[in-house]
Design an enzyme around this catalytic site. Structure first.
Site, PDB file in Angstrom:
ATOM      1  N   GLY A  33      38.022 -51.341 -43.630  1.00  0.00           N
ATOM      2  CA  GLY A  33      39.112 -51.910 -44.410  1.00  0.00           C
ATOM      3  C   GLY A  33      38.816 -51.825 -45.897  1.00  0.00           C
ATOM      4  O   GLY A  33      37.657 -51.695 -46.310  1.00  0.00           O
ATOM      5  N   THR A  34      39.861 -51.930 -46.719  1.00  0.00           N
ATOM      6  CA  THR A  34      39.673 -51.785 -48.169  1.00  0.00           C
ATOM      7  C   THR A  34      40.346 -52.907 -48.967  1.00  0.00           C
ATOM      8  O   THR A  34      40.464 -52.801 -50.184  1.00  0.00           O
ATOM      9  CB  THR A  34      40.205 -50.425 -48.669  1.00  0.00           C
ATOM     10  OG1 THR A  34      41.605 -50.326 -48.396  1.00  0.00           O
ATOM     11  CG2 THR A  34      39.462 -49.273 -48.006  1.00  0.00           C
ATOM     12  N   TYR A  66      46.707 -52.879 -52.780  1.00  0.00           N
ATOM     13  CA  TYR A  66      45.312 -53.260 -53.015  1.00  0.00           C
ATOM     14  C   TYR A  66      44.824 -52.833 -54.396  1.00  0.00           C
ATOM     15  O   TYR A  66      43.795 -53.315 -54.877  1.00  0.00           O
ATOM     16  CB  TYR A  66      44.399 -52.666 -51.952  1.00  0.00           C
ATOM     17  CG  TYR A  66      44.676 -53.105 -50.538  1.00  0.00           C
ATOM     18  CD1 TYR A  66      45.484 -54.212 -50.262  1.00  0.00           C
ATOM     19  CD2 TYR A  66      44.133 -52.420 -49.456  1.00  0.00           C
ATOM     20  CE1 TYR A  66      45.747 -54.605 -48.967  1.00  0.00           C
ATOM     21  CE2 TYR A  66      44.387 -52.815 -48.148  1.00  0.00           C
ATOM     22  CZ  TYR A  66      45.201 -53.901 -47.908  1.00  0.00           C
ATOM     23  OH  TYR A  66      45.450 -54.281 -46.611  1.00  0.00           O
ATOM     24  N   ASN A 292      28.545 -53.067 -38.157  1.00  0.00           N
ATOM     25  CA  ASN A 292      29.872 -53.166 -37.541  1.00  0.00           C
ATOM     26  C   ASN A 292      30.178 -51.929 -36.711  1.00  0.00           C
ATOM     27  O   ASN A 292      30.681 -52.023 -35.578  1.00  0.00           O
ATOM     28  CB  ASN A 292      30.945 -53.340 -38.616  1.00  0.00           C
ATOM     29  CG  ASN A 292      30.895 -54.691 -39.308  1.00  0.00           C
ATOM     30  OD1 ASN A 292      30.270 -55.625 -38.812  1.00  0.00           O
ATOM     31  ND2 ASN A 292      31.534 -54.785 -40.453  1.00  0.00           N
TER      32      ASN A 292
END
Length: 352
Positions: A33-34, A66, A292
């Site tokens: 994710g970012t 974002y 992860n």
């Protein structure tokens, strides 16, 4: 392997589960994710993307709002393509149209801008970030409201979707996706769309399992993509309330973590993969994003552990979406169609 001065163990991308989309193509079973703009700058997030690709990630989840796609584009250009050792068709890159770009021409311009910023000739998937054109400025408080906010309007949403379908026709986008959608809204879209959604991005973690929505998506060949898969421990302060639960503190999660010898957060990712989801955890720390990835590539939960995780469900929605409420809305629950109807769409069937 050393990434940003940290020694990490890379993961063979072939060991990562793959999910099959409705056209038979595949998407990796975990992504990076970012969304970190409240805590980390574009350069830090771009460095994490570059490092994640080095350790074995092949899915990058981006969004126009974002504010870091230009920096991420530099990382992608340096990591993917001729001379990098990584082919473009090996990396699945996603972006999203924000709420201020729901007008058809604005949606097209948004995707074209994301393509320029990310330095790509196509996007593997584009999502409608929220089904409401209810805009708010970055870092808005939960009490802030767009004075022009309105409930879901399917005619307007379909006009936006038609514009995105045109981008698929032009070869600029491979797949379309919804985000923060619900079963009633998806029912309408599946009825009326020409290019059906291939993915639905939603909040998913052990204390918010959204079983009905996930199963609906799987039944309709829509791949569930889970944001906040670790319970969003780094979410902005504005999104925190006193009764929020912490997934990693669940006794069931902690017991399973102890049995596997891993951090409880990694159990959340193993659970997501066991349930057919594509989690997109965010981290800028090489040791964390490498762990992860490794968590979903090896040592899966046992069937009895998967069953035990069902008991962790608490309907614990962390990203409630209050800033998208319209005048007259009762509460943030109105955003999620909890009674099975879409506020504002009662007369839609009759109009059709």
């Amino acid at each position: 392997m050393t990434v940003d001065g940290v020694e990490v163990e890379p993961v063979d991308p072939a060991s990562v589960p793959q999910r099959v989309l409705r056209d038979g193509s595949t998407v990796p079973g975990i992504g990076i994710g970012t969304f970190g703009s409240d805590r980390y700058g574009p350069a830090e997030i771009a460095a994490a993307v570059r490092g994640a690709l080095q350790v074995g990630y092949r899915l990058v989840d981006c969004a126009a709002v974002y504010g870091n796609e230009s920096a991420i584009g530099e990382a992608l250009e340096a990591s993917v393509g001729p001379g990098t050792g990584l082919r473009r068709d090996e990396v699945f890159v996603m972006s999203k149209v924000w709420n201020d770009s729901h007008a058809p021409e604005a949606a097209v311009a948004s995707v074209e801008r994301s393509l320029r910023d990310l330095r790509l000739d196509h996007l593997d998937a584009v999502f409608v970030h929220w089904p409401f054109p209810n805009h708010h400025a970055p870092h808005a408080d939960v009490a802030d409201r767009d004075p022009h906010a309105r409930p879901y309007d399917h005619d307007a949403y379909l006009a936006l979707w038609r514009a995105l379908e045109g981008l698929v026709d032009r070869g600029l986008v491979r797949h379309l996706g919804t985000s923060n959608s619900t079963v009633p809204k998806l029912d309408l879209l599946l009825r009326d769309a020409r290019v059906l959604p291939s993915l639905n991005e939603m909040e998913l973690h052990p204390t918010l399992q959204q079983g009905r929505l996930v199963q609906y998506c799987l039944d309709q060949a829509i791949q569930p993509v889970g944001y906040s898969p670790l319970g969003s421990p780094s979410r902005p302060e504005r999104d925190r309330t006193a009764d929020d639960l912490v997934d990693a503190e669940s006794p069931v999660v902690r017991a399973i973590a102890e049995a596997h010898g891993v951090h409880p957060a990694l159990v959340c990712l193993k659970w997501a993969v066991a349930n057919g989801q594509v989690p997109i955890p965010f981290s800028v720390k090489p040791s964390q994003y490498a762990a992860n990835l490794r968590a979903v590539a090896s040592d899966p939960l046992t069937p009895s552990e998967v069953e035990a995780m069902r008991s962790v469900e608490r309907n614990n929605r962390l990203i409630k979406g209050q800033v998208f409420l319209w005048p007259g809305a009762g509460s943030w629950l109105d955003l999620w169609d909890v009674d099975g109807t879409v506020p504002g769409e009662a007369g839609y069937a009759a109009r059709r």
